[in-house]
Design a protein around this motif. Structure first.
Motif, PDB file in Angstrom:
ATOM      1  N   TYR A 187       0.834  -1.189   0.000  1.00  0.00           N
ATOM      2  CA  TYR A 187       0.000   0.000   0.000  1.00  0.00           C
ATOM      3  C   TYR A 187       0.878   1.252   0.000  1.00  0.00           C
ATOM      4  O   TYR A 187       1.964   1.254   0.595  1.00  0.00           O
ATOM      5  N   PRO A 188       0.425   2.323  -0.646  1.00  0.00           N
ATOM      6  CA  PRO A 188       1.178   3.577  -0.557  1.00  0.00           C
ATOM      7  C   PRO A 188       1.264   4.044   0.887  1.00  0.00           C
ATOM      8  O   PRO A 188       0.375   3.755   1.696  1.00  0.00           O
ATOM      9  N   LYS A 189       2.310   4.744   1.214  1.00  0.00           N
ATOM     10  CA  LYS A 189       2.512   5.223   2.575  1.00  0.00           C
ATOM     11  C   LYS A 189       1.321   6.052   3.032  1.00  0.00           C
ATOM     12  O   LYS A 189       0.870   6.963   2.335  1.00  0.00           O
ATOM     13  N   GLY A 190       0.793   5.717   4.209  1.00  0.00           N
ATOM     14  CA  GLY A 190      -0.317   6.475   4.768  1.00  0.00           C
ATOM     15  C   GLY A 190      -1.690   5.964   4.377  1.00  0.00           C
ATOM     16  O   GLY A 190      -2.692   6.407   4.931  1.00  0.00           O
ATOM     17  N   LEU A 191      -1.755   5.028   3.424  1.00  0.00           N
ATOM     18  CA  LEU A 191      -3.045   4.471   3.021  1.00  0.00           C
ATOM     19  C   LEU A 191      -3.302   3.189   3.780  1.00  0.00           C
ATOM     20  O   LEU A 191      -2.564   2.231   3.671  1.00  0.00           O
ATOM     21  N   LYS A 192      -4.381   3.163   4.562  1.00  0.00           N
ATOM     22  CA  LYS A 192      -4.718   1.971   5.339  1.00  0.00           C
ATOM     23  C   LYS A 192      -6.019   1.381   4.797  1.00  0.00           C
ATOM     24  O   LYS A 192      -7.003   2.081   4.673  1.00  0.00           O
ATOM     25  N   GLY A 220      -3.042  -4.713   7.851  1.00  0.00           N
ATOM     26  CA  GLY A 220      -3.232  -4.332   9.238  1.00  0.00           C
ATOM     27  C   GLY A 220      -3.492  -5.524  10.130  1.00  0.00           C
ATOM     28  O   GLY A 220      -4.338  -6.370   9.804  1.00  0.00           O
ATOM     29  N   ASP A 221      -2.787  -5.596  11.243  1.00  0.00           N
ATOM     30  CA  ASP A 221      -2.908  -6.748  12.145  1.00  0.00           C
ATOM     31  C   ASP A 221      -4.326  -6.923  12.672  1.00  0.00           C
ATOM     32  O   ASP A 221      -4.847  -8.043  12.719  1.00  0.00           O
ATOM     33  N   ASP A 222      -4.946  -5.822  13.082  1.00  0.00           N
ATOM     34  CA  ASP A 222      -6.301  -5.927  13.629  1.00  0.00           C
ATOM     35  C   ASP A 222      -7.279  -6.441  12.575  1.00  0.00           C
ATOM     36  O   ASP A 222      -8.134  -7.289  12.870  1.00  0.00           O
ATOM     37  N   ALA A 227     -10.497 -10.846  10.615  1.00  0.00           N
ATOM     38  CA  ALA A 227     -10.967 -11.561   9.430  1.00  0.00           C
ATOM     39  C   ALA A 227     -10.802 -13.068   9.588  1.00  0.00           C
ATOM     40  O   ALA A 227     -11.679 -13.851   9.215  1.00  0.00           O
ATOM     41  N   CYS A 228      -9.666 -13.481  10.149  1.00  0.00           N
ATOM     42  CA  CYS A 228      -9.414 -14.912  10.347  1.00  0.00           C
ATOM     43  C   CYS A 228     -10.364 -15.506  11.377  1.00  0.00           C
ATOM     44  O   CYS A 228     -10.789 -16.659  11.258  1.00  0.00           O
ATOM     45  N   GLU A 280       6.455 -16.328  10.632  1.00  0.00           N
ATOM     46  CA  GLU A 280       6.135 -16.807  11.972  1.00  0.00           C
ATOM     47  C   GLU A 280       5.154 -15.868  12.665  1.00  0.00           C
ATOM     48  O   GLU A 280       4.202 -16.299  13.328  1.00  0.00           O
ATOM     49  N   TYR A 281       5.380 -14.569  12.494  1.00  0.00           N
ATOM     50  CA  TYR A 281       4.493 -13.566  13.087  1.00  0.00           C
ATOM     51  C   TYR A 281       3.062 -13.739  12.566  1.00  0.00           C
ATOM     52  O   TYR A 281       2.091 -13.713  13.329  1.00  0.00           O
ATOM     53  N   TYR A 282       2.927 -13.934  11.250  1.00  0.00           N
ATOM     54  CA  TYR A 282       1.592 -14.075  10.669  1.00  0.00           C
ATOM     55  C   TYR A 282       0.929 -15.389  11.067  1.00  0.00           C
ATOM     56  O   TYR A 282      -0.299 -15.436  11.259  1.00  0.00           O
TER      57      TYR A 282
END
Length: 292
Positions: A187-192, A220-222, A227-228, A280-282
């Motif tokens: 994603y472009p910087k600042g686009l969430k 995004g982690d949240d 979603a999962c 591993e984080y994901y």
């Protein structure tokens, strides 16, 4: 791939599906999954290797000897000839992407491939709606001509619930990639990105096969964790793994005892360490740890 994802759907977690780009990333992805005692899906594109058959055979051998369930999935399979060639290899599943076609044409082409694949014992993933792409965008905000910029761009191609139900019934696919807000690439910087969780809930309740999202990187982690938990069973990730590998190289991620010359001459160990740590984080984020 079907039994791996059916279990994920039943127990409300998702399986990580990293792209493997060379022989070493096959090793790294499987070892990381074994460390987390998690199932894993290796995403392979047709352009990955000049000798794709040998590449897939290598992945199959590693999968057979792995301590955890491993699927080998053709990601975004192309034309009919390519799909048939893939079915002659040792893929355990194929993703048939006809999402840019009209609804009836999508069903027609995917249904034909499903019949062949199921005869050969191969799972099939398809896409309805269309997951856009951020190709041309980078983390510094530089935009290219193919970049998805606005939420309206994405919503125009979101998956429709009624169509998804009909699509699954008619094609007999084993899992369905849906468009609910994610896009491919950085994603472009600042686009969430925002995820339409109400749409996800409706899809989860109405569609009786596991759901997939493409474009997990940067979402995004949240967003991903929710979603999962609420219906996504497979998350495709690539850009974040490669990005973390580059970060580790740039930061000189090697043991302090290694001198600078070693770090400059042998960057690949750092790259693969970054890839592994991010994967591993994901796996933890998707709650598939200890689900093997």
């Amino acid at each position: 791939m079907k039994p791996i994802l059916d279990k994920a759907r039943e127990d409300h977690y998702a399986v990580a599906a990293p792209n493997v780009l060379d022989y070493k990333t096959i090793d790294v992805a499987i070892k990381t999954a074994e460390k987390k005692n998690a199932p894993i899906i290796l995403n392979v594109t047709f352009e990955t290797n000049d000798d794709l058959s040998t590449f897939v055979n290598y992945a199959k051998d590693k999968a057979i000897h792995s301590k955890v369930p491993v699927a080998i999935n053709l990601d975004h399979g192309g034309d009919y000839e390519q799909i048939i060639k893939s079915l002659k290899m040792d893929f355990t599943s194929i993703m048939v992407d006809r999402s840019m076609l009209e609804f009836e044409d999508n069903i027609k082409e995917v249904s034909e491939i499903v019949k062949i694949a199921h005869t050969l014992g191969c799972s099939v993933e398809a896409e309805l709606g269309h997951v856009g792409t951020n190709i041309g965008a980078d983390s510094e905000g530089m935009l290219g001509s193919n970049t998805i910029i606005t939420e309206e761009d994405k919503k125009a191609t979101f998956t429709k619930v009624e169509e998804a139900v009909e699509y699954v019934e008619r094609t007999k696919v084993d899992c369905l990639a849906v468009a609910i807000g994610t896009v491919h690439g950085l994603y472009p910087k600042g686009l969430k990105p925002s995820i339409d969780f109400e749409l996800l809930k409706k899809l989860r309740d109405a569609v009786k096969v596991p759901l997939v999202i493409h474009g997990g990187s940067g979402s995004g982690d949240d967003n991903l964790a929710r979603a999962c938990k609420e219906g996504i069973c497979k998350v495709n990730i690539c850009s974040d793994l490669l990005k973390k590998g580059r970060e580790y190289i740039n930061n000189g991620y090697l043991k302090d005892s290694d001198d600078m010359l070693t770090k400059l001459m042998y960057p690949l160990p750092a790259y693969y360490a970054g890839y592994s740590d991010m994967l591993e984080y994901y796996i933890d984020l998707f709650k598939s740890t200890n689900k093997a």
